[in-house]
Every structure is written in structure tokens, then in C-alpha cells.
Motif scaffolding. Structure first.
Motif, PDB file in Angstrom:
ATOM      1  N   VAL A 235       4.909   2.777   7.602  1.00  9.20           N
ATOM      2  CA  VAL A 235       6.121   2.318   8.480  1.00  9.20           C
ATOM      3  C   VAL A 235       7.110   3.641   8.231  1.00  9.20           C
ATOM      4  N   ALA A 236       6.901   4.558   7.626  1.00 10.72           N
ATOM      5  CA  ALA A 236       7.776   5.933   7.609  1.00 10.72           C
ATOM      6  C   ALA A 236       7.390   6.911   8.347  1.00 10.72           C
ATOM      7  N   CYS A 237       6.121   7.321   8.190  1.00  9.53           N
ATOM      8  CA  CYS A 237       5.592   8.555   8.722  1.00  9.53           C
ATOM      9  C   CYS A 237       4.461   8.194   9.785  1.00  9.53           C
ATOM     10  N   GLY A 238       3.961   6.892   9.847  1.00 16.76           N
ATOM     11  CA  GLY A 238       2.861   6.650  10.978  1.00 16.76           C
ATOM     12  C   GLY A 238       1.694   7.093  10.569  1.00 16.76           C
ATOM     13  N   ALA A 239       1.329   7.574   9.388  1.00 14.40           N
ATOM     14  CA  ALA A 239      -0.173   7.793   9.092  1.00 14.40           C
ATOM     15  C   ALA A 239      -0.847   6.761   9.121  1.00 14.40           C
ATOM     16  N   PRO A 240      -2.124   6.869   9.197  1.00 17.00           N
ATOM     17  CA  PRO A 240      -3.182   5.694   9.441  1.00 17.00           C
ATOM     18  C   PRO A 240      -3.266   5.176   7.748  1.00 17.00           C
ATOM     19  N   LEU A 241      -3.281   3.834   7.686  1.00 10.19           N
ATOM     20  CA  LEU A 241      -3.596   3.326   6.055  1.00 10.19           C
ATOM     21  C   LEU A 241      -5.172   2.985   6.078  1.00 10.19           C
ATOM     22  N   GLY A 242      -5.746   2.953   7.197  1.00 13.47           N
ATOM     23  CA  GLY A 242      -7.061   2.580   6.850  1.00 13.47           C
ATOM     24  C   GLY A 242      -7.274   1.146   6.495  1.00 13.47           C
ATOM     25  N   ASN A 243      -8.422   1.000   5.882  1.00 13.72           N
ATOM     26  CA  ASN A 243      -8.873  -0.480   5.348  1.00 13.72           C
ATOM     27  C   ASN A 243      -8.747  -0.501   4.036  1.00 13.72           C
ATOM     28  N   GLN A 244      -7.734   0.080   3.248  1.00 17.14           N
ATOM     29  CA  GLN A 244      -7.706  -0.108   1.717  1.00 17.14           C
ATOM     30  C   GLN A 244      -6.688  -1.214   1.649  1.00 17.14           C
ATOM     31  N   GLN A 245      -6.693  -2.197   2.383  1.00 17.35           N
ATOM     32  CA  GLN A 245      -6.101  -3.487   2.052  1.00 17.35           C
ATOM     33  C   GLN A 245      -6.467  -4.208   0.942  1.00 17.35           C
ATOM     34  N   PRO A 246      -5.855  -4.456  -0.262  1.00 16.62           N
ATOM     35  CA  PRO A 246      -6.323  -5.178  -1.381  1.00 16.62           C
ATOM     36  C   PRO A 246      -6.438  -6.762  -1.055  1.00 16.62           C
ATOM     37  N   VAL A 247      -7.404  -7.464  -1.802  1.00 17.40           N
ATOM     38  CA  VAL A 247      -7.747  -8.704  -1.564  1.00 17.40           C
ATOM     39  C   VAL A 247      -8.134  -9.377  -2.866  1.00 17.40           C
ATOM     40  N   THR A 248      -8.181 -10.405  -3.087  1.00 16.30           N
ATOM     41  CA  THR A 248      -8.583 -11.001  -4.374  1.00 16.30           C
ATOM     42  C   THR A 248      -9.676 -11.910  -4.044  1.00 16.30           C
ATOM     43  N   CYS A 249     -10.679 -12.278  -5.204  1.00 21.61           N
ATOM     44  CA  CYS A 249     -11.603 -13.285  -5.028  1.00 21.61           C
ATOM     45  C   CYS A 249     -10.817 -14.713  -5.011  1.00 21.61           C
ATOM     46  N   PRO A 250     -11.176 -15.611  -4.212  1.00 25.59           N
ATOM     47  CA  PRO A 250     -10.492 -16.734  -3.921  1.00 25.59           C
ATOM     48  C   PRO A 250     -11.040 -17.828  -5.239  1.00 25.59           C
TER      49      PRO A 250
ATOM     50  N   LEU B  69       0.940  -1.203  -0.068  1.00 21.65           N
ATOM     51  CA  LEU B  69       0.040  -0.159  -0.152  1.00 21.65           C
ATOM     52  C   LEU B  69       1.004   1.206   0.098  1.00 21.65           C
ATOM     53  N   VAL B  70       0.634   2.076  -0.861  1.00 20.41           N
ATOM     54  CA  VAL B  70       1.390   3.461  -0.858  1.00 20.41           C
ATOM     55  C   VAL B  70       0.664   4.418   0.219  1.00 20.41           C
ATOM     56  N   CYS B  71       1.501   5.084   0.999  1.00 18.92           N
ATOM     57  CA  CYS B  71       0.936   6.062   1.909  1.00 18.92           C
ATOM     58  C   CYS B  71       0.548   7.213   1.054  1.00 18.92           C
ATOM     59  N   ASP B  72      -0.623   7.603   1.452  1.00 22.50           N
ATOM     60  CA  ASP B  72      -1.100   9.106   0.868  1.00 22.50           C
ATOM     61  C   ASP B  72      -0.476  10.368   1.130  1.00 22.50           C
ATOM     62  N   TYR B  73       0.308  10.163   2.295  1.00 19.64           N
ATOM     63  CA  TYR B  73       0.884  11.364   2.728  1.00 19.64           C
ATOM     64  C   TYR B  73       2.448  11.467   2.225  1.00 19.64           C
ATOM     65  N   CYS B  74       3.057  10.377   2.608  1.00 22.98           N
ATOM     66  CA  CYS B  74       4.509  10.491   2.120  1.00 22.98           C
ATOM     67  C   CYS B  74       4.823   9.453   0.839  1.00 22.98           C
ATOM     68  N   ARG B  75       4.103   8.895   0.393  1.00 23.18           N
ATOM     69  CA  ARG B  75       4.301   8.038  -0.763  1.00 23.18           C
ATOM     70  C   ARG B  75       5.165   6.728  -0.374  1.00 23.18           C
ATOM     71  N   THR B  76       5.210   6.346   0.525  1.00 19.60           N
ATOM     72  CA  THR B  76       6.143   5.215   0.977  1.00 19.60           C
ATOM     73  C   THR B  76       5.509   3.761   0.883  1.00 19.60           C
ATOM     74  N   ALA B  77       6.036   2.893   0.328  1.00 18.74           N
ATOM     75  CA  ALA B  77       5.179   1.572   0.260  1.00 18.74           C
ATOM     76  C   ALA B  77       5.310   0.761   1.448  1.00 18.74           C
ATOM     77  N   ASN B  78       4.089   0.183   1.667  1.00 20.34           N
ATOM     78  CA  ASN B  78       3.892  -0.590   3.106  1.00 20.34           C
ATOM     79  C   ASN B  78       3.315  -1.826   2.684  1.00 20.34           C
ATOM     80  N   PRO B  79       3.728  -2.863   3.565  1.00 13.43           N
ATOM     81  CA  PRO B  79       3.060  -4.213   3.495  1.00 13.43           C
ATOM     82  C   PRO B  79       1.752  -4.300   3.607  1.00 13.43           C
ATOM     83  N   VAL B  80       1.270  -5.102   3.015  1.00 16.57           N
ATOM     84  CA  VAL B  80      -0.777  -5.349   3.282  1.00 16.57           C
ATOM     85  C   VAL B  80      -0.797  -5.556   4.727  1.00 16.57           C
TER      86      VAL B  80
END
Length: 195
Positions: A159-174, A142-153
Motif C-alpha cells: 500500500v505504500a510503495c506498490g511492490a508486489p507482495l506475492g503469495n506470502q499470505q499467512p494462513v492457519t490450519c482450520p 505482511l511486511v513489504c520486503d522493500y519499504c518495511r510497511t505493514a500490509n493487510p493480508v
């Protein structure tokens, strides 16, 4: 038209070649056209098949981000229906003559399962390459909307700026591998109910 997405280090040509190898024999012929981004594979009966009716099926293999989207078109059933109709008429007139049509009937039944056989070849090939319906490692970021750092799902905060990532975690259909919108309860591609 059914579509499935296979995520991983896979290309359209990785799936096209096994399809051609599997279906370019007997009463069927298989051919492909396209480039590295999209390949169409057509499987059809020869002009004058030795047994059974005529049919055709087109498979679209399209490169997508970190994978391949596979779509199978509608199968041409008219030739199969005509052949089965002829067998029915013969059986109605003289049931003993049906023995003469056994090869045609068996071939027509095999053609009825053609799309299922295509999916089996595609899924077996994808598994052997290591492609699955799950997100690839690169898309599991996930890319942080504030600092544009990639974060693990799964990370609640950047992980860089501490901003909340919310529930934007991607998932796929099983069932089909389609990337779902956050909070989706049903797959918009295949209709599978999530959870």
C-alpha cells in the motif's frame, strides 16, 4: 502428542484455571506449575482412588505470538489397563461378581475419555475468551520486503510503495490453528489436508 494453537487475546493462565477447576475433584486431582509464559497442568488420580485404576495426563500451555499453544502429552494407561484386566479376570471366573466391579469399570471408561474432556474444556474456554484457530488481526499483516510497511493480508501490492507482495499470505490450519507455510497442502502439525 497433539498440539493446537489458539490465536487472540489469551494467556496460558486463562486456560490453566478452568482445567484445574474442572478436574480437581472426585478421584482426580489437578495442579499447575509455571509462569506467565508456560504452564504445565497435571491431572492425575489420587494415590488411593475410590474406584478405577490410576492415570495421569500433562497439558502444556505455552505463550506464542498472539496466542497460546496447547499440547497434551501421552496419558498414563497402565493403571487403567490393570483395573480393566482385573475386571475381565473376575468376569471370566464368576460373571456375577462383575456387579461388584461396576464402579471401577465406569470410572475406567471415564478415564479413557480424559484427553477428549480436556480438549472440550480448553476449546470452550478459548471460545468464551474470543480465541480461535484463525490468525489474530496483528498477524494478518505482511511486511513489504522493500519499504518495511505493514500490509493487510490479501493485498497483492504494498500500500505504500506498490511492490508486489506475492503469495506470502499467512494462513492457519482450520483443525489445529497452526500457522502454515505458503502453499502448504497438509498441516505439518496435525496432518490435516488443506482444501
Amino acid at each position: 502428542m497433539e498440539q493446537r494453537v489458539f490465536h487472540g487475546n489469551i494467556l496460558p493462565q486463562d486456560l490453566a484455571l478452568p482445567l484445574i477447576t474442572e478436574f480437581n475433584r472426585g478421584n482426580l486431582k489437578a495442579q499447575s506449575i509455571g509462569d506467565e509464559n508456560q504452564i504445565l497442568v497435571q491431572i492425575a488420580t489420587h494415590e488411593q482412588p475410590q474406584s478405577g485404576g490410576q492415570t495421569a495426563l500433562t497439558i502444556t500451555l505455552r505463550k506464542v505470538e498472539d496466542g497460546v499453544a496447547v499440547q497434551i502429552g501421552k496419558q498414563n494407561w497402565l493403571g487403567i489397563a490393570a483395573s480393566l484386566g482385573k475386571s475381565t479376570l473376575i468376569a471370566w471366573k464368576n460373571p456375577w461378581r462383575l456387579i461388584e466391579r461396576l464402579d471401577d469399570i465406569i470410572q475406567d471408561i471415564e478415564y479413557l475419555n480424559l484427553a477428549e474432556r480436556v480438549w472440550e474444556v480448553i476449546e470452550q474456554t478459548a471460545r468464551s475468551i474470543g480465541a480461535t484457530f484463525e490468525l489474530s488481526e496483528r498477524l494478518k499483516r505482511l511486511v513489504c520486503d522493500y519499504c518495511r510497511t505493514a500490509n493487510p493480508v490479501g493485498e497483492p501490492h504494498c500500500v505504500a510503495c506498490g511492490a508486489p507482495l506475492g503469495n506470502q499470505q499467512p494462513v492457519t490450519c482450520p483443525k489445529c490453528g497452526f500457522i502454515l507455510a505458503p502453499g502448504a497442502l497438509t498441516c505439518s502439525n496435525c496432518g490435516y489436508k488443506i482444501g
